[in-house]
Design a protein around this motif. Structure first.
Motif, PDB file in Angstrom:
ATOM      1  N   VAL A 276       0.838  -1.205   0.000  1.00 49.59           N
ATOM      2  CA  VAL A 276       0.000   0.000   0.000  1.00 49.59           C
ATOM      3  C   VAL A 276       0.871   1.252   0.000  1.00 49.59           C
ATOM      4  CG1 VAL A 276      -1.686   1.318   1.341  1.00 49.59           C
ATOM      5  CG2 VAL A 276      -1.945  -1.162   1.094  1.00 49.59           C
ATOM      6  N   GLU A 277       1.932   1.242   0.778  1.00 43.71           N
ATOM      7  CA  GLU A 277       2.844   2.392   0.808  1.00 43.71           C
ATOM      8  C   GLU A 277       3.529   2.591  -0.542  1.00 43.71           C
ATOM      9  OE1 GLU A 277       5.371   1.321   4.019  1.00 43.71           O
ATOM     10  OE2 GLU A 277       3.834   1.697   5.556  1.00 43.71           O
ATOM     11  N   GLU A 280       1.017   4.119  -2.954  1.00 45.08           N
ATOM     12  CA  GLU A 280       0.829   5.543  -2.651  1.00 45.08           C
ATOM     13  C   GLU A 280       2.007   6.348  -3.183  1.00 45.08           C
ATOM     14  OE1 GLU A 280      -0.439   9.232  -1.198  1.00 45.08           O
ATOM     15  OE2 GLU A 280      -1.548   7.362  -1.547  1.00 45.08           O
ATOM     16  N   ASP A 281       3.209   5.837  -3.013  1.00 45.24           N
ATOM     17  CA  ASP A 281       4.417   6.549  -3.396  1.00 45.24           C
ATOM     18  C   ASP A 281       4.501   6.783  -4.896  1.00 45.24           C
ATOM     19  OD1 ASP A 281       7.038   7.619  -3.341  1.00 45.24           O
ATOM     20  OD2 ASP A 281       7.914   5.627  -3.573  1.00 45.24           O
ATOM     21  N   GLN A 284      -0.665   6.626  -6.452  1.00 40.47           N
ATOM     22  CA  GLN A 284      -1.894   7.280  -6.008  1.00 40.47           C
ATOM     23  C   GLN A 284      -1.734   8.759  -5.679  1.00 40.47           C
ATOM     24  OE1 GLN A 284      -2.961   4.439  -2.970  1.00 40.47           O
ATOM     25  NE2 GLN A 284      -4.216   3.256  -4.380  1.00 40.47           N
ATOM     26  N   ARG A 285      -0.583   9.154  -5.149  1.00 45.83           N
ATOM     27  CA  ARG A 285      -0.443  10.568  -4.802  1.00 45.83           C
ATOM     28  C   ARG A 285      -0.261  11.464  -6.025  1.00 45.83           C
ATOM     29  NH1 ARG A 285       5.189  12.463  -3.175  1.00 45.83           N
ATOM     30  NH2 ARG A 285       6.694  10.879  -3.866  1.00 45.83           N
TER      31      ARG A 285
END
Length: 363
Positions: A276-277, A280-281, A284-285
């Motif tokens: 998940v991290e 995101e990295d 998703q961000r």
């Protein structure tokens, strides 16, 4: 290393950073790749593959911004081409796993992670390497077909990922995302990103033809100028845009993205936070930014309002510090290894050396 250890009776994978990083086997499909220039053509000249040093394509592709953002940008644009979404919905392994209740967030990350690195042999290898990967992808995409793209719009008909139309648009959207990243996010030291000239855009489209032929596009539809490419978009415009119904399972009506998250939660293990991290990295961000760098017509097809489209430049400028930091040498090396894999790293390094030598000779 590619097979995670299993936890408990439900066979939930336990992740480690080593597993997240992956080894060459995660991306490699036909043995060791041969980099551009690593073999010779029958006439004895170096075989640089589809594009080669000095090409506009390599100028765009090899920039650090493209290396770190290509995969996120490709996901953004290809989810606007409805046949791609339909194929993922119906036939992608992660969708099949989700329907069977076996999907995890590592499956989602690993699926996206392989994207850039599995394209690298076609873009940066010699001709045989490019052909081998294209043949592999054509073979696995052969079963990705169905009679329904959008259940709410039967007029769109069906899709077939390995057929000329959909294979062509998969390749064009990949090349479009590379252009959008370069023109909007590619900093040159302290010099801001800059658009290509009209002549460079025409040359980029002309070079694109080699890739479109490789994937099996109809020769009569392959554009040779920027104007011809825009006309091709107009011809197939009905296949572009966001539609909630395209995401819905044809039998159950369940949205595939919602199903991913639901099943991912059911199969959660604390170690899955690593996946998940990572998502995101590198993905998703950047979602809003990847929408903002698209051409205005594609932004409109995504359902963005005229006001939001007009503010795209402000959205990009607001993320300037993040964008520049993400493509700095140290972070680029990290993301390159994570998303392009060991073979991809070597292909990029080799191509950069060749391209710089070509630029020096031309200076």
């Amino acid at each position: 290393m590619s097979t995670p250890p299993i936890s408990g009776d439900r066979k939930i994978p336990v992740l480690t950073q080593e597993l997240i990083d992956g080894d060459a086997a995660r991306w490699r499909r036909f043995g060791e790749v041969v980099p551009a220039g690593g073999s010779t053509r029958p006439d004895g000249t170096p075989d640089y593959g589809l594009f080669g040093p000095g090409s506009v394509t390599w100028e765009l592709l090899l920039h650090p911004a493209t290396i770190v953002f290509e995969s996120a940008a490709q996901g953004g644009i290809q989810f606007l081409y409805k046949p791609v979404v339909a194929g993922i919905r119906d036939a992608d392994p992660i969708s099949r796993k989700a329907r069977a209740g076996r999907f995890t967030m590592f499956d989602f990350f690993e699926r996206l992670q392989r994207n850039s690195g599995m394209h690298a042999p076609m873009w940066l290898g010699d001709t045989a390497t490019a052909q081998n990967m294209a043949t592999h992808l054509h073979r696995i995409h052969g079963h990705v077909q169905g009679p329904v793209i959008d259940p709410d719009d039967p007029s769109l008909g069906g899709y077939a990922a390995a057929d000329p139309r959909d294979a062509m648009w998969a390749a064009i959207t990949e090349m479009q995302c590379i252009l959008s990243v370069y023109e909007n996010l590619a900093w040159h030291g302290d010099e801001p990103p800059r658009p290509l000239t009209a002549a460079q855009r025409d040359q980029y489209v002309l070079e694109m033809g080699a890739y479109l032929r490789l994937v099996g596009a109809e020769e009569s539809e392959i554009p040779t100028t920027w104007a011809e490419l825009q006309a091709l978009y107009e011809k197939y415009w009905a296949l572009f845009g966001h539609s909630d119904s395209v995401f819905r399972d044809l039998e159950t009506g369940v949205d595939m993205l919602e199903q991913y998250h639901q099943v991912g939660r059911q199969n959660w293990h604390p170690s899955h936070a690593l996946a998940v991290e990572a998502l995101e990295d590198v993905y998703q961000r950047w979602t809003e930014l990847m929408d903002a760098i698209l051409p205005a017509n594609l932004q409109a097809s995504a359902g963005r309002s005229p006001e939001t489209i007009a503010a795209a430049g402000e959205i990009i400028r607001a993320r300037e510090a993040d964008v520049r930091e993400f493509q700095n040498p140290e972070n680029e090396a990290r993301v390159m290894r994570l998303l392009w894999g060991p073979d991809g790293v070597e292909l990029i390094r080799n191509a950069r050396r060749l391209h710089e030598e070509a630029r020096t000779r031309a200076a």
